[in-house]
Design a protein around this motif. Structure first.
Motif, PDB file in Angstrom:
ATOM      1  N   ARG A 147      37.386  45.019  42.455  1.00 31.02           N
ATOM      2  CA  ARG A 147      36.635  45.269  41.217  1.00 31.02           C
ATOM      3  C   ARG A 147      36.152  43.971  40.598  1.00 31.02           C
ATOM      4  N   THR A 148      34.950  44.020  40.047  1.00 24.37           N
ATOM      5  CA  THR A 148      34.374  42.864  39.357  1.00 24.37           C
ATOM      6  C   THR A 148      34.471  43.086  37.838  1.00 24.37           C
ATOM      7  N   PRO A 149      34.304  42.022  37.045  1.00 25.32           N
ATOM      8  CA  PRO A 149      34.496  42.163  35.593  1.00 25.32           C
ATOM      9  C   PRO A 149      33.586  43.214  34.948  1.00 25.32           C
ATOM     10  N   ASP A 150      32.447  43.517  35.575  1.00 28.56           N
ATOM     11  CA  ASP A 150      31.548  44.535  35.006  1.00 28.56           C
ATOM     12  C   ASP A 150      31.965  45.960  35.371  1.00 28.56           C
ATOM     13  N   GLY A 151      33.144  46.094  36.013  1.00 29.55           N
ATOM     14  CA  GLY A 151      33.644  47.426  36.333  1.00 29.55           C
ATOM     15  C   GLY A 151      33.108  47.975  37.639  1.00 29.55           C
ATOM     16  N   LYS A 152      32.271  47.206  38.317  1.00 31.37           N
ATOM     17  CA  LYS A 152      31.778  47.634  39.628  1.00 31.37           C
ATOM     18  C   LYS A 152      32.665  47.027  40.710  1.00 31.37           C
ATOM     19  N   PRO A 206      41.174  38.522  50.912  1.00 29.95           N
ATOM     20  CA  PRO A 206      40.902  37.159  50.454  1.00 29.95           C
ATOM     21  C   PRO A 206      40.082  37.192  49.171  1.00 29.95           C
ATOM     22  N   ALA A 207      39.977  36.033  48.528  1.00 29.41           N
ATOM     23  CA  ALA A 207      38.973  35.863  47.478  1.00 29.41           C
ATOM     24  C   ALA A 207      37.592  36.043  48.109  1.00 29.41           C
ATOM     25  N   ALA A 208      36.556  36.091  47.287  1.00 33.01           N
ATOM     26  CA  ALA A 208      35.204  36.305  47.832  1.00 33.01           C
ATOM     27  C   ALA A 208      34.831  35.206  48.818  1.00 33.01           C
ATOM     28  N   LEU A 209      35.215  33.966  48.493  1.00 29.03           N
ATOM     29  CA  LEU A 209      34.928  32.848  49.401  1.00 29.03           C
ATOM     30  C   LEU A 209      36.243  32.321  49.963  1.00 29.03           C
ATOM     31  N   ASP A 231      41.586  43.754  41.281  1.00 26.57           N
ATOM     32  CA  ASP A 231      40.509  42.987  40.644  1.00 26.57           C
ATOM     33  C   ASP A 231      40.275  41.667  41.362  1.00 26.57           C
ATOM     34  N   LEU A 232      38.998  41.347  41.583  1.00 27.32           N
ATOM     35  CA  LEU A 232      38.617  40.064  42.152  1.00 27.32           C
ATOM     36  C   LEU A 232      39.164  38.939  41.271  1.00 27.32           C
ATOM     37  N   LEU A 233      39.832  37.965  41.877  1.00 29.56           N
ATOM     38  CA  LEU A 233      40.372  36.841  41.110  1.00 29.56           C
ATOM     39  C   LEU A 233      39.296  35.783  40.944  1.00 29.56           C
ATOM     40  N   LEU A 234      39.109  35.338  39.714  1.00 29.91           N
ATOM     41  CA  LEU A 234      38.111  34.312  39.399  1.00 29.91           C
ATOM     42  C   LEU A 234      38.822  33.111  38.800  1.00 29.91           C
ATOM     43  N   ASP A 235      38.384  31.903  39.189  1.00 26.46           N
ATOM     44  CA  ASP A 235      38.983  30.711  38.595  1.00 26.46           C
ATOM     45  C   ASP A 235      38.302  30.389  37.264  1.00 26.46           C
ATOM     46  N   ARG A 258      47.437  47.168  48.713  1.00 29.15           N
ATOM     47  CA  ARG A 258      46.524  46.049  48.910  1.00 29.15           C
ATOM     48  C   ARG A 258      46.798  45.039  47.811  1.00 29.15           C
ATOM     49  N   PHE A 259      46.776  43.762  48.155  1.00 28.32           N
ATOM     50  CA  PHE A 259      46.746  42.740  47.120  1.00 28.32           C
ATOM     51  C   PHE A 259      45.751  41.672  47.510  1.00 28.32           C
ATOM     52  N   THR A 260      45.448  40.786  46.586  1.00 27.59           N
ATOM     53  CA  THR A 260      44.452  39.754  46.827  1.00 27.59           C
ATOM     54  C   THR A 260      44.969  38.418  46.325  1.00 27.59           C
TER      55      THR A 260
END
Ligand SMILES: NC(=O)c1ccc[n+]([C@@H]2O[C@H](COP(=O)([O-])OP(=O)(O)OC[C@H]3O[C@@H](n4cnc5c(N)ncnc54)[C@H](OP(=O)(O)O)[C@@H]3O)[C@@H](O)[C@H]2O)c1
Length: 216
Positions: free
Chosen positions: A115-120, A159-162, A178-182, A211-213
């Motif tokens: 999931r991204t911060p915009d809920g998508k 993984p993270a996106a990159l 949720d996607l982890l962002l720095d 699942r975890f990230t």
């Protein structure tokens, strides 16, 4: 010390998992389609021939291990479609035949379904190329399959996106859906730190059936 059956040991991620596991004193059997492709000798390493898409082969190679790790990919989009979910199905089917003695399974997943911060979800972003969407959805399909499984102890690690080769810092953050962002809004992890997180999960299971990230 754990005994690990590893698929994908020649790959970018799998080779880091292999190195991390061996350096921590675990015993690894790297199962390859072509064993000659792994140019490494180590007292903790055994190399075997096998096919991650064949449940009988999986059962044979996994028997007696504590954990099976799958870090397989398929190169391009169609290659991932042909490999990622089919390998998830074959791994589960093969491990099932080992019953209560089956090792647990940790599979490298994808970031697309996070999931991204915009809920998508990551794969909803505009302008993603078709091959990348195929790769992302191949991992999403594999995760959908794992989520139907309650008789094999699976874990899927996105993984993270990159994710790219870099430094082994030993530091990472963990998330679930949720996607982890720095702090700069980037989602990234080195392959080395991803491998640290995966081997940490082998040593201290926390995400069985989930699942975890990981990311910075
Ligand atoms: N941000 C993200 O979400 C993200 C980013 C990067 C990677 N990933 C995922 O992580 C996984 C690993 O990526 P990578 O970059 O390490 O891939 P890679 O370098 O292309 O390595 C793939 C590995 O899979 C093995 N493999 C492929 N098909 C196989 C089969 N049928 N049986 C046994 N082994 C097979 C290959 O073995 P051979 O040597 O025999 O070809 C190779 O060791 C992929 O599924 C990829 O999609 C996700």
């Amino acid at each position: 010390m754990a005994t690990i059956t590893l698929y994908g040991a020649t790959g970018t991620i799998g080779s880091r998992v292999l190195r991390e596991a061996l350096e921590r004193g675990h015993r690894v059997t790297a199962v390859l389609r072509d064993p000659a492709k792994l140019d490494l000798t180590h007292p903790g390493l055994t190399v075997a021939a096998g096919d991650v898409l064949d449940p009988a082969s999986v059962a044979e190679q996994a028997k007696g291990s504590d954990v099976v790790v799958s870090a397989v990919g398929g190169g391009d989009g169609p290659g991932h479609v042909a490999t990622v979910r089919p390998s998830a199905e074959a791994l589960v089917d093969g491990l099932r035949t080992l019953g209560a003695d089956a090792p647990r399974l940790i599979a490298v997943g994808g970031a697309g379904s996070l999931r991204t911060p915009d809920g998508k979800q990551v794969w909803d972003a505009e302008g993603l190329p078709e091959f990348l969407l195929q790769i992302m959805h191949a991992h999403g399909d594999a995760l959908d399959h794992y989520r139907t499984v309650d008789d094999v102890r699976w874990t899927n690690l996105s993984p993270a996106a990159l994710i790219e080769p870099g430094e082994r810092t030993g530091a990472y953050r963990v998330g679930l859906e949720d996607l982890l962002l720095d702090a700069d809004g980037n989602s990234r992890i080195s392959t080395e730190d991803y491998a640290v997180a995966l081997v940490d999960e082998i040593e201290r299971p926390q995400y069985v059936g989930r699942r975890f990230t990981v990311g910075y």
